[in-house]
Design an enzyme around this catalytic site. Structure first.
Site, PDB file in Angstrom:
ATOM      1  CB  CYS A 141      50.597  36.964  42.453  1.00 29.15           C
ATOM      2  SG  CYS A 141      49.792  38.563  42.360  1.00 29.15           S
ATOM      3  CG  HIS A 252      47.677  35.177  39.251  1.00 26.19           C
ATOM      4  ND1 HIS A 252      47.484  34.561  40.468  1.00 26.19           N
ATOM      5  CD2 HIS A 252      47.823  36.493  39.526  1.00 26.19           C
ATOM      6  CE1 HIS A 252      47.506  35.454  41.435  1.00 26.19           C
ATOM      7  NE2 HIS A 252      47.710  36.642  40.900  1.00 26.19           N
ATOM      8  CD  GLU A 254      47.278  31.004  39.601  1.00 26.41           C
ATOM      9  OE1 GLU A 254      48.446  31.031  39.171  1.00 26.41           O
ATOM     10  OE2 GLU A 254      46.751  31.987  40.155  1.00 26.41           O
TER      11      GLU A 254
END
Ligand SMILES: *[C@@H]1O[C@H](CO)[C@@H](O)[C@H](O)[C@H]1NC(C)=O
Ligand SMILES: *[C@@H]1O[C@H](CO)[C@@H](O)[C@H](O)[C@H]1NC(C)=O
Length: 325
Positions: A141, A252, A254
């Site tokens: 990001c 993202h 994660e």
């Protein structure tokens, strides 16, 4: 900054952005190195300055635990890196870690301490790789946006809002021969192109146009995917260094396994979880190619994030847990 009707924390959580495309076909040879198989890699994560009022009582800088879990899930340990050290101290840390992640957040990409420290590590990494001392960097990001600033030497980001939306990737023809996606099965690659597996939380990005018009970015990166922002801008969503082990995702990975706020569009399907796992494993495998190490087991132990305890933050941020420093 965010008028999407989501709580205020969303804007600090995802004030990142950026974009893609290109195609010089002459592939520079990748960084060469001696075979290294370091099965105890340690990945550095640069902390972020706390800007949200509700987080200020806990510390000056932070790392969301989701990024830490992501790195740990790939078979690595994490060292948090503060933004207040001297250049000599960062050079010292660089000799000890096996890779680095620039995470998402909200920071000025040219004048902040985050940008200053990132530039020190980026410069060290390029020099090391040039000498056959393999050292990977990953930007997520805002971290990917930062990589485009570091590579181009200027801020080419423009408004490419894709806030709280999960998207499939529009993969380029280069994606199938990329290093980053090499470990994905055919089924998962198909899902990546067709199912909303990538969580986007950004207002800015690098457009394909900006990328194509910048010689430095074009010669450094291969574009692996693009996406379309709310305003119609076509932004770059995934980048891979041609010569250097430098990787960027505007989305993202994660969150797919480690964030659960039901107001946020975090992908949690089986394919989304697999994607997050494969990418963490990929980056840690890159880290295993680095032979950097601490001077002693004691020094290593005292540097690891295990010395810190994350704080429960799900009732006042978009993260379940956050490490504060
Ligand atoms: C996907 O990217 C290609 C170029 O690689 C472009 O021609 C096409 O319009 C894009 N499609 C979408 C849906 O973004
Ligand atoms: C969040 O929850 C914890 C207990 O788990 C509580 O101590 C804290 O005051 C809460 N914070 C807010 C801002 O509600």
């Amino acid at each position: 900054m965010s008028n999407t009707g989501f709580p205020a924390y969303v804007s600090f959580f995802f004030a990142c952005c950026f974009c893609c495309f290109c195609c010089s076909r002459a592939m520079p040879t990748q960084v060469k190195q001696e075979a290294v198989n370091n099965n105890r890699p340690v990945i550095g994560i640069l902390t972020q300055l706390v800007s949200d009022e509700v987080m200020k009582p806990f510390g000056r800088t932070y790392i969301p635990a989701s990024y830490v879990k992501y790195i740990e899930s790939g078979g690595s340990r994490v060292v948090p890196i503060r933004l207040t050290l001297t250049t000599a101290e960062y050079e010292n840390i660089f000799r000890k870690i096996n890779g680095l992640i620039f995470i998402g957040g909200a920071a000025d990409l040219e004048t902040s301490d985050f940008a200053r420290v990132a530039k020190i590590f980026y410069t060290l990494a390029l020099k090391a790789n040039d000498k056959g001392d393999f050292f990977p960097i990953w930007g997520t990001c805002m971290g990917m946006q930062l990589l485009t600033v570091l590579v181009s030497g200027e801020n080419l980001l423009t408004k490419t809002t894709a806030e709280n939306i999960a998207l499939p990737l529009n993969l380029t023809t280069e994606a199938s021969s990329s290093r980053m996606f090499a470990g994905l099965s055919d089924e998962l690659m198909k899902a990546l192109a067709e199912e909303p597996l990538t969580g986007n939380f950004h207002h800015y990005g690098l457009t394909v146009k900006a990328f194509q018009e910048n010689e430095k970015l074009q010669s450094f990166f291969t574009v692996l995917s693009t996406n379309i922002a709310l305003n119609g801008a076509v932004f770059i969503s995934t980048l891979e260094g041609k010569k250097y082990p430098v990787y960027g995702v505007q989305w993202h990975p994660e969150v797919n396994r480690f964030q659960w706020d039901s107001k946020l569009n975090f992908p949690h399907s089986p394919h989304a979880v697999q994607l997050s796992a494969r990418l963490a494993e990929f980056f840690i495998q890159e880290g295993r190619r680095s032979s950097h190490h601490f001077d002693s087991p004691e020094e290593e132990a005292s540097s690891l994030i295990y010395n810190y305890t994350p704080v429960y933050t799900a009732n006042f941020t978009g993260y379940e847990q956050v490490y504060f420093f």
